[in-house]
Design an enzyme around this catalytic site. Structure first.
Site, PDB file in Angstrom:
ATOM      1  N   GLY A 161       0.828  -1.198   0.000  1.00  0.00           N
ATOM      2  CA  GLY A 161       0.000   0.000   0.000  1.00  0.00           C
ATOM      3  C   GLY A 161       0.862   1.247   0.000  1.00  0.00           C
ATOM      4  O   GLY A 161       1.996   1.227   0.489  1.00  0.00           O
ATOM      5  N   HIS A 218      -4.640   1.747   7.361  1.00  0.00           N
ATOM      6  CA  HIS A 218      -3.262   2.242   7.470  1.00  0.00           C
ATOM      7  C   HIS A 218      -3.022   3.377   6.459  1.00  0.00           C
ATOM      8  O   HIS A 218      -2.493   4.431   6.807  1.00  0.00           O
ATOM      9  CB  HIS A 218      -2.301   1.068   7.240  1.00  0.00           C
ATOM     10  CG  HIS A 218      -0.846   1.434   7.217  1.00  0.00           C
ATOM     11  ND1 HIS A 218       0.062   0.926   8.110  1.00  0.00           N
ATOM     12  CD2 HIS A 218      -0.135   2.249   6.400  1.00  0.00           C
ATOM     13  CE1 HIS A 218       1.262   1.428   7.848  1.00  0.00           C
ATOM     14  NE2 HIS A 218       1.166   2.222   6.809  1.00  0.00           N
ATOM     15  N   GLU A 219      -3.436   3.151   5.209  1.00  0.00           N
ATOM     16  CA  GLU A 219      -3.186   4.158   4.163  1.00  0.00           C
ATOM     17  C   GLU A 219      -4.051   5.396   4.365  1.00  0.00           C
ATOM     18  O   GLU A 219      -3.607   6.518   4.108  1.00  0.00           O
ATOM     19  CB  GLU A 219      -3.409   3.569   2.771  1.00  0.00           C
ATOM     20  CG  GLU A 219      -2.558   2.352   2.424  1.00  0.00           C
ATOM     21  CD  GLU A 219      -1.079   2.521   2.700  1.00  0.00           C
ATOM     22  OE1 GLU A 219      -0.567   3.656   2.655  1.00  0.00           O
ATOM     23  OE2 GLU A 219      -0.430   1.495   2.988  1.00  0.00           O
ATOM     24  N   GLN A 235       2.889   9.924   1.172  1.00  0.00           N
ATOM     25  CA  GLN A 235       4.225   9.319   1.251  1.00  0.00           C
ATOM     26  C   GLN A 235       5.116   9.676   0.063  1.00  0.00           C
ATOM     27  O   GLN A 235       6.320   9.471   0.116  1.00  0.00           O
ATOM     28  CB  GLN A 235       4.106   7.796   1.352  1.00  0.00           C
ATOM     29  CG  GLN A 235       3.509   7.318   2.673  1.00  0.00           C
ATOM     30  CD  GLN A 235       3.333   5.820   2.659  1.00  0.00           C
ATOM     31  OE1 GLN A 235       2.345   5.309   2.135  1.00  0.00           O
ATOM     32  NE2 GLN A 235       4.297   5.093   3.214  1.00  0.00           N
ATOM     33  N   CYS A 272       5.619  -0.329   7.001  1.00  0.00           N
ATOM     34  CA  CYS A 272       5.263   0.870   6.242  1.00  0.00           C
ATOM     35  C   CYS A 272       6.469   1.249   5.396  1.00  0.00           C
ATOM     36  O   CYS A 272       7.602   1.213   5.878  1.00  0.00           O
ATOM     37  CB  CYS A 272       4.926   1.996   7.217  1.00  0.00           C
ATOM     38  SG  CYS A 272       4.532   3.553   6.408  1.00  0.00           S
ATOM     39  N   LEU A 273       6.224   1.618   4.144  1.00  0.00           N
ATOM     40  CA  LEU A 273       7.341   1.968   3.266  1.00  0.00           C
ATOM     41  C   LEU A 273       8.084   3.211   3.744  1.00  0.00           C
ATOM     42  O   LEU A 273       9.226   3.435   3.346  1.00  0.00           O
ATOM     43  CB  LEU A 273       6.841   2.158   1.830  1.00  0.00           C
ATOM     44  CG  LEU A 273       6.331   0.867   1.168  1.00  0.00           C
ATOM     45  CD1 LEU A 273       5.801   1.152  -0.227  1.00  0.00           C
ATOM     46  CD2 LEU A 273       7.426  -0.191   1.122  1.00  0.00           C
ATOM     47  N   HIS A 298      -2.424   7.811   6.672  1.00  0.00           N
ATOM     48  CA  HIS A 298      -1.382   8.659   6.061  1.00  0.00           C
ATOM     49  C   HIS A 298      -1.975   9.961   5.521  1.00  0.00           C
ATOM     50  O   HIS A 298      -1.332  11.006   5.564  1.00  0.00           O
ATOM     51  CB  HIS A 298      -0.713   7.926   4.897  1.00  0.00           C
ATOM     52  CG  HIS A 298       0.367   6.967   5.307  1.00  0.00           C
ATOM     53  ND1 HIS A 298       1.492   7.360   6.004  1.00  0.00           N
ATOM     54  CD2 HIS A 298       0.510   5.630   5.096  1.00  0.00           C
ATOM     55  CE1 HIS A 298       2.276   6.302   6.210  1.00  0.00           C
ATOM     56  NE2 HIS A 298       1.702   5.241   5.679  1.00  0.00           N
TER      57      HIS A 298
HETATM   58 NI    NI Z   1       2.473   3.295   5.582  1.00  0.00          NI
END
Ligand code: NI
Length: 167
Positions: A46, A133-134, A51, A91-92, A137
């Protein structure tokens, strides 16, 4: 398509709030494609526009094993959520670290596709966790915000350590 740079914690831009998408044009479709490419290359399941330093309410995800189920959510809204589930998340923007986070187990979300067409999704399990989660962000929230101060400190210390080794 092109790969985008992913902001890493503690970059303050990860705390910015995204604005609603109002224009559904070729640039939006290209951004969504670039985000998918960036997410697959990372690799991740995701990615939110926040991000990649774009303050627009847009996220992409693909929780399939074969990476053949790309999903794009524009202006996502949580309509309903039930139950709780603890899932190990990464998480990226926090490469190499993971932590258990409690989320809703079932969600109903309304969003638009890249052409502006509205749709609704009811889902549970990994997809539900990933959507939550996304969506976080997009309001400047990250998964470590859910951890106790001690757990967060340990995790961020580990993140620093990984970074030193990677550099
Ligand atoms: Ni994330």
């Amino acid at each position: 398509m092109s790969k985008l740079d992913i902001l890493e914690f503690p970059d303050p831009r990860l705390r910015l709030k995204a604005h609603p998408v109002e224009t559904f044009d070729a640039a939006l479709a290209r951004l969504a494609d670039d985000m998918l490419e960036t997410m697959y290359a990372a690799p991740g399941i995701g990615l939110a526009a926040t991000q990649v330093n774009v303050q627009r309410r847009l996220l992409v995800l693909d929780v399939s094993e074969a990476h053949d189920d790309p999903r794009i959510f524009v202006n996502p809204e949580l309509l309903e959520a039930r139950g709780t589930e603890v899932c190990q998340e990464g998480c990226l923007s926090f490469p190499g670290v993971y932590a258990d986070v409690e989320r809703k187990d079932w969600v109903r979300v309304r969003a638009q596709d890249v052409t502006g067409k509205p749709f609704e999704l009811e889902t549970d399990g990994l997809l539900a966790v990933c959507v939550q989660h996304e969506m976080d962000h997009l309001v400047g929230k990250v998964f470590v915000d859910y951890l106790s101060p001690l757990k967060r400190t340990l995790l961020l210390r580990k993140l620093e350590k990984q970074r030193r080794h990677a550099g």
